[in-house]
Design a protein around this motif. Sequence first.
Motif, PDB file in Angstrom:
ATOM      1  N   UNK A 191       0.830  -1.206   0.000  1.00 40.90           N
ATOM      2  CA  UNK A 191       0.000   0.000   0.000  1.00 40.90           C
ATOM      3  C   UNK A 191       0.864   1.256   0.000  1.00 40.90           C
ATOM      4  N   UNK A 192       2.012   1.198   0.662  1.00 40.66           N
ATOM      5  CA  UNK A 192       2.861   2.389   0.777  1.00 40.66           C
ATOM      6  C   UNK A 192       3.548   2.761  -0.530  1.00 40.66           C
ATOM      7  N   UNK A 193       3.607   1.840  -1.486  1.00 42.39           N
ATOM      8  CA  UNK A 193       4.239   2.142  -2.766  1.00 42.39           C
ATOM      9  C   UNK A 193       3.333   3.054  -3.588  1.00 42.39           C
ATOM     10  N   UNK A 194       3.851   4.156  -4.104  1.00 46.08           N
ATOM     11  CA  UNK A 194       3.015   5.044  -4.925  1.00 46.08           C
ATOM     12  C   UNK A 194       2.822   4.482  -6.333  1.00 46.08           C
ATOM     13  N   UNK A 195       1.762   4.926  -6.997  1.00 44.84           N
ATOM     14  CA  UNK A 195       1.524   4.497  -8.373  1.00 44.84           C
ATOM     15  C   UNK A 195       2.659   4.911  -9.297  1.00 44.84           C
ATOM     16  N   UNK A 196       3.342   6.001  -8.978  1.00 45.27           N
ATOM     17  CA  UNK A 196       4.428   6.470  -9.836  1.00 45.27           C
ATOM     18  C   UNK A 196       5.577   5.475  -9.909  1.00 45.27           C
ATOM     19  N   UNK A 197       5.632   4.549  -8.968  1.00 45.87           N
ATOM     20  CA  UNK A 197       6.658   3.504  -9.044  1.00 45.87           C
ATOM     21  C   UNK A 197       6.459   2.646 -10.292  1.00 45.87           C
ATOM     22  N   UNK A 198       5.208   2.498 -10.717  1.00 44.73           N
ATOM     23  CA  UNK A 198       4.929   1.768 -11.958  1.00 44.73           C
ATOM     24  C   UNK A 198       5.504   2.527 -13.142  1.00 44.73           C
ATOM     25  N   UNK A 199       5.366   3.842 -13.137  1.00 41.60           N
ATOM     26  CA  UNK A 199       5.924   4.664 -14.204  1.00 41.60           C
ATOM     27  C   UNK A 199       7.430   4.519 -14.268  1.00 41.60           C
ATOM     28  N   UNK A 200       8.082   4.496 -13.134  1.00 43.99           N
ATOM     29  CA  UNK A 200       9.534   4.404 -13.089  1.00 43.99           C
ATOM     30  C   UNK A 200      10.034   3.030 -13.500  1.00 43.99           C
ATOM     31  N   UNK A 201       9.289   1.988 -13.195  1.00 43.33           N
ATOM     32  CA  UNK A 201       9.788   0.625 -13.417  1.00 43.33           C
ATOM     33  C   UNK A 201       9.233  -0.018 -14.680  1.00 43.33           C
ATOM     34  N   UNK A 202       8.013   0.371 -15.094  1.00 43.81           N
ATOM     35  CA  UNK A 202       7.371  -0.360 -16.192  1.00 43.81           C
ATOM     36  C   UNK A 202       6.907   0.531 -17.333  1.00 43.81           C
ATOM     37  N   UNK A 203       7.183   1.827 -17.270  1.00 43.94           N
ATOM     38  CA  UNK A 203       6.895   2.675 -18.412  1.00 43.94           C
ATOM     39  C   UNK A 203       5.565   3.403 -18.331  1.00 43.94           C
ATOM     40  N   UNK A 204       5.346   4.257 -19.324  1.00 45.50           N
ATOM     41  CA  UNK A 204       4.181   5.142 -19.326  1.00 45.50           C
ATOM     42  C   UNK A 204       2.899   4.409 -19.697  1.00 45.50           C
ATOM     43  N   UNK A 205       2.962   3.409 -20.581  1.00 40.62           N
ATOM     44  CA  UNK A 205       1.753   2.663 -20.929  1.00 40.62           C
ATOM     45  C   UNK A 205       1.148   2.003 -19.698  1.00 40.62           C
ATOM     46  N   UNK A 206       2.008   1.347 -18.906  1.00 45.99           N
ATOM     47  CA  UNK A 206       1.523   0.675 -17.700  1.00 45.99           C
ATOM     48  C   UNK A 206       0.953   1.684 -16.715  1.00 45.99           C
ATOM     49  N   UNK A 207       1.648   2.795 -16.549  1.00 39.35           N
ATOM     50  CA  UNK A 207       1.178   3.803 -15.594  1.00 39.35           C
ATOM     51  C   UNK A 207      -0.159   4.382 -16.026  1.00 39.35           C
ATOM     52  N   UNK A 208      -0.338   4.643 -17.323  1.00 41.34           N
ATOM     53  CA  UNK A 208      -1.580   5.252 -17.781  1.00 41.34           C
ATOM     54  C   UNK A 208      -2.751   4.274 -17.689  1.00 41.34           C
ATOM     55  N   UNK A 209      -2.489   2.973 -17.768  1.00 41.96           N
ATOM     56  CA  UNK A 209      -3.586   2.020 -17.549  1.00 41.96           C
ATOM     57  C   UNK A 209      -4.048   2.076 -16.096  1.00 41.96           C
ATOM     58  N   UNK A 210      -3.085   2.097 -15.172  1.00 41.66           N
ATOM     59  CA  UNK A 210      -3.440   2.220 -13.762  1.00 41.66           C
ATOM     60  C   UNK A 210      -4.108   3.565 -13.506  1.00 41.66           C
ATOM     61  N   UNK A 211      -3.638   4.605 -14.196  1.00 37.19           N
ATOM     62  CA  UNK A 211      -4.255   5.924 -14.059  1.00 37.19           C
ATOM     63  C   UNK A 211      -5.698   5.900 -14.564  1.00 37.19           C
ATOM     64  N   UNK A 212      -5.961   5.136 -15.620  1.00 39.89           N
ATOM     65  CA  UNK A 212      -7.334   5.029 -16.124  1.00 39.89           C
ATOM     66  C   UNK A 212      -8.242   4.358 -15.083  1.00 39.89           C
ATOM     67  N   UNK A 213      -7.742   3.291 -14.450  1.00 40.76           N
ATOM     68  CA  UNK A 213      -8.526   2.642 -13.398  1.00 40.76           C
ATOM     69  C   UNK A 213      -8.741   3.596 -12.228  1.00 40.76           C
ATOM     70  N   UNK A 214      -7.720   4.377 -11.898  1.00 41.78           N
ATOM     71  CA  UNK A 214      -7.850   5.352 -10.823  1.00 41.78           C
ATOM     72  C   UNK A 214      -8.884   6.404 -11.176  1.00 41.78           C
ATOM     73  N   UNK A 215      -8.876   6.861 -12.435  1.00 45.94           N
ATOM     74  CA  UNK A 215      -9.886   7.811 -12.897  1.00 45.94           C
ATOM     75  C   UNK A 215     -11.278   7.200 -12.813  1.00 45.94           C
ATOM     76  N   UNK A 216     -11.386   5.938 -13.202  1.00 45.30           N
ATOM     77  CA  UNK A 216     -12.679   5.261 -13.132  1.00 45.30           C
ATOM     78  C   UNK A 216     -13.206   5.233 -11.705  1.00 45.30           C
ATOM     79  N   UNK A 217     -12.316   5.018 -10.737  1.00 44.70           N
ATOM     80  CA  UNK A 217     -12.737   5.040  -9.337  1.00 44.70           C
ATOM     81  C   UNK A 217     -13.226   6.418  -8.923  1.00 44.70           C
ATOM     82  N   UNK A 218     -12.485   7.454  -9.300  1.00 51.40           N
ATOM     83  CA  UNK A 218     -12.884   8.814  -8.964  1.00 51.40           C
ATOM     84  C   UNK A 218     -14.244   9.146  -9.585  1.00 51.40           C
TER      85      UNK A 218
END
Length: 894
Positions: A91-118
């Motif tokens: 839980x303590x790991x921020x979503x931006x860790x995905x951006x740093x480790x797995x690239x922008x495509x992966x981060x934007x998919x998680x960002x889309x799910x986060x947007x869907x929650x909002x």
Amino acid sequence: MHRALCMLALTVSAPALVAAAGDSSSDTSTSTVITTMVYSLIMAGVFSILFLVLRPKFDNIYQPRSYLSRPATRNVEPLSHSMMGWIKEFISLPDTEILRRNGLDAYMFISYLNMALWIIVPIWILSWIVLLPLYAANLASPKAGFNMFTIGNVITASKRTDQDRSAGILILNYIFIAWILVNIHMRMKQFIRLRQEFLTSPEYRNTVQAKSILVTGVPNELLSETKMTQLYGQLPGGVEKVWINRNMRDLPKLVEQRDKLVLKQEAAVTKLIKAAYKLVKKGKVEAADVDPNGEPSVDVAERYVPTKKRPTMRLGKIPCVGQKVDTIEYCRSEIPRLNQEIESMRQRAMTDYDAFPPQSSAFVLFRNQLSAQMAASTEACHSPYRMSERYTEAHPKDVIWSNLNMNPYEKKIRNVAFWVVTWLTVVFWFIPVAVVSIFSQVDYLTTKVPFLSWIEKIPNVPLGIIKGILPVAALAILNMLLPIWLRFLAKQSGIPTRNGVELSLMTRFSIFQLLQNFLVLAILQASMNNVSAFAKTLTPPNASAFVSQISNALPRANTFFLQWVFVAGMGAAPGMFLQIVPLIVYYVKMKLLGSTPRTVWHLKNDMGAPAWGTLFPSTLLIMVIVFGYMILAPVVNGFAAVSIFLLYIAYRYLFLFVFDCKPQTETAGLFFPHAINWTFAGLYLGTLLVALTYFFNSGSNTSYIAFGVLTIVLLAVILAYHLFLMNSYGPLLQSVPLDLTMQYQGDAQNEKSAYDNSNQLVSGNGYPSRPEPLQQQQPNSTLLPEKDAYYINDVGATSHSQSHIVQMNDQYAQHGGSKRGQQQTNDDYLNSFYNPARTSKQLTLWYPNDRLGIGRSEVAQDQRAGYSSTTQHAGLTEKGAVDEDATFAPGEEP
């Protein structure tokens, strides 16, 4: 695919408790939904317990990115092995860790799910507080189950109070849409900023794909390096190198044939060694002492394995037909011959432009990123369709070489033809979807269609499975099979990159999700619920009454989607954590397919990755269902909110610890704006359904007609905002703004070619390599024959060292240079966009280092035959299984 497999595994194993769905004493649709919920919750609990128990034991399944990433700087900190202690760390790991480790495509998919929650959570809370009581109040007749919370309970009446309630619905609809548009705008703005930072970062803008373009449809008079250099040399900065795509004739087939023989010989030698061990173990042959530091004799294998038991193969393309030959001897004679033939053809290809003519495409490398951007947006040829398609950001490993030889007219025809096939598939896919719908509404059919009354005699348990589990399982199977066909259609249309194919697949699959998996299913569900009413409107024909019946029944068709959404979240998410399918597949393959050190290495080191073309549409379906029913049947909102949250958590875990998104699959987030466009499509459909519900149930009540008109106005507002958003941000998706390129130019030395300095190594795609951070190195096991050195200790899933965890430079990681930290020579840089058939090298064959000396004997014979092989870092366990401890498989070093 992970989610589809989890849903399939969940639904096809229905227990006896689904028998409750067969109880017709109450609302059967609601009963079916509740049964599915209970079953999903039970299975989710089982999956969660198994995950908590197995996770600490199998790092290669549950957190391979903690030690398997290449380079090691891309590893993430491993989670605690305690059963529950890892949760706080995760839980303590921020979503931006995905951006740093797995690239922008992966981060934007998680960002889309986060947007869907909002988006969904506030809509869920507000709709349940306001709409549920509003729909359930003052019902003319009592209704059981979820159908008491549908819009049809309000607008079918003509009382003044009901009109007031309908006005409240309209106001809330406006509020919901405004909230959705605000969130989309915020996320789109964030995405554009991240994409621009990614593309203009120092680590990326000096890569070969950032400074090059792929041009197709090049006319014959320009198909030369000199002409293309002169043409594009007019741009500021000029051209650094041009690669003309050539017709390689039979060269790709020869390279493919050689590579297959290499793998065949590896498998045959390993099989020979295992056969010798079995004979020694059974006492049929006595093991001889072999000098561990010497070279065994060439006939050592003959001492243990008779000729008739050596591995054999049949020549020819038809299985079990053709001449039988000794596999090792045949490969050892064919590989050198093929190597000579391949090298001869490559030498000819360098000078013989008649035998290997240029084809209608070229890669152009510029001296800076700005020149590449200008070239991509500049028309280069006065003839129609010529050089009109220009692609930026193409990775050398992303190119589909077979699609580069099409002339522009052929490509246009193929594109149209395969889109026609796609739409025909959309139309005819109605048939299996209709069958799925019939299964889910079988109880209604038995009471309304006389000749189906025999279904009522089916026992409760199988009938419950047919109604509650089989439809969801069938839809999951259909959704698994369909993308394979759609991806084939996209590739055959002539798209030159695999990322382009995935983007096209996303569009095609989203069409199916919107039309078939939502709209058609919704209409079918509504029709099945009102068979007798529809029959009356058809005899005599009464079109307006039929449409009215459909619109009135549509809100009550939500029960199937309630099941789908709940299983997609509560059912599938714990299964995604458990990774039951990869876990089973891993051990089955290790047991059955781990026949050579190379296959074992790939089983232990290869990590999974998402297929973006199917992952986004699968998530979009939930959003479409929400937008379609958030007003019609707001019960769906709560189910969807829970499901999206669980999927967000599950995918967040997978992208942090399991998935490995390769640089060649990185599009810098281009799937996200496609997802936004399809989100708007779901909004259009949902708003239109509300408007039609007002119109078709209004009768003579003008108030409802007014509400329908105001809903159409809302639809126009959504459309206008969509056009505004794409008009504002669309041009920024495919180009890098000039002001940003100026801002990041810096010293001109930073923009020099990576091969200007002959002593300078360059990283994966042409930018100067960074020094690797200091790492704790795991002692290399050389498998030298000391003590039991012919053996590798039996190892479990966590045998790899986890000490290669270093903190990655934040800026460097965030902007994602491709093949981070890996190095290649100047020649590799200069050969980046040659057809791999011209540059690929033969793999070094890899055998186990056995105590009998067979592997080393075969190595010596290979060297005499003229090619290399090795037994380093590979051996047999004490149980006789193949294992390895290599950092990279020989010949596959980056």
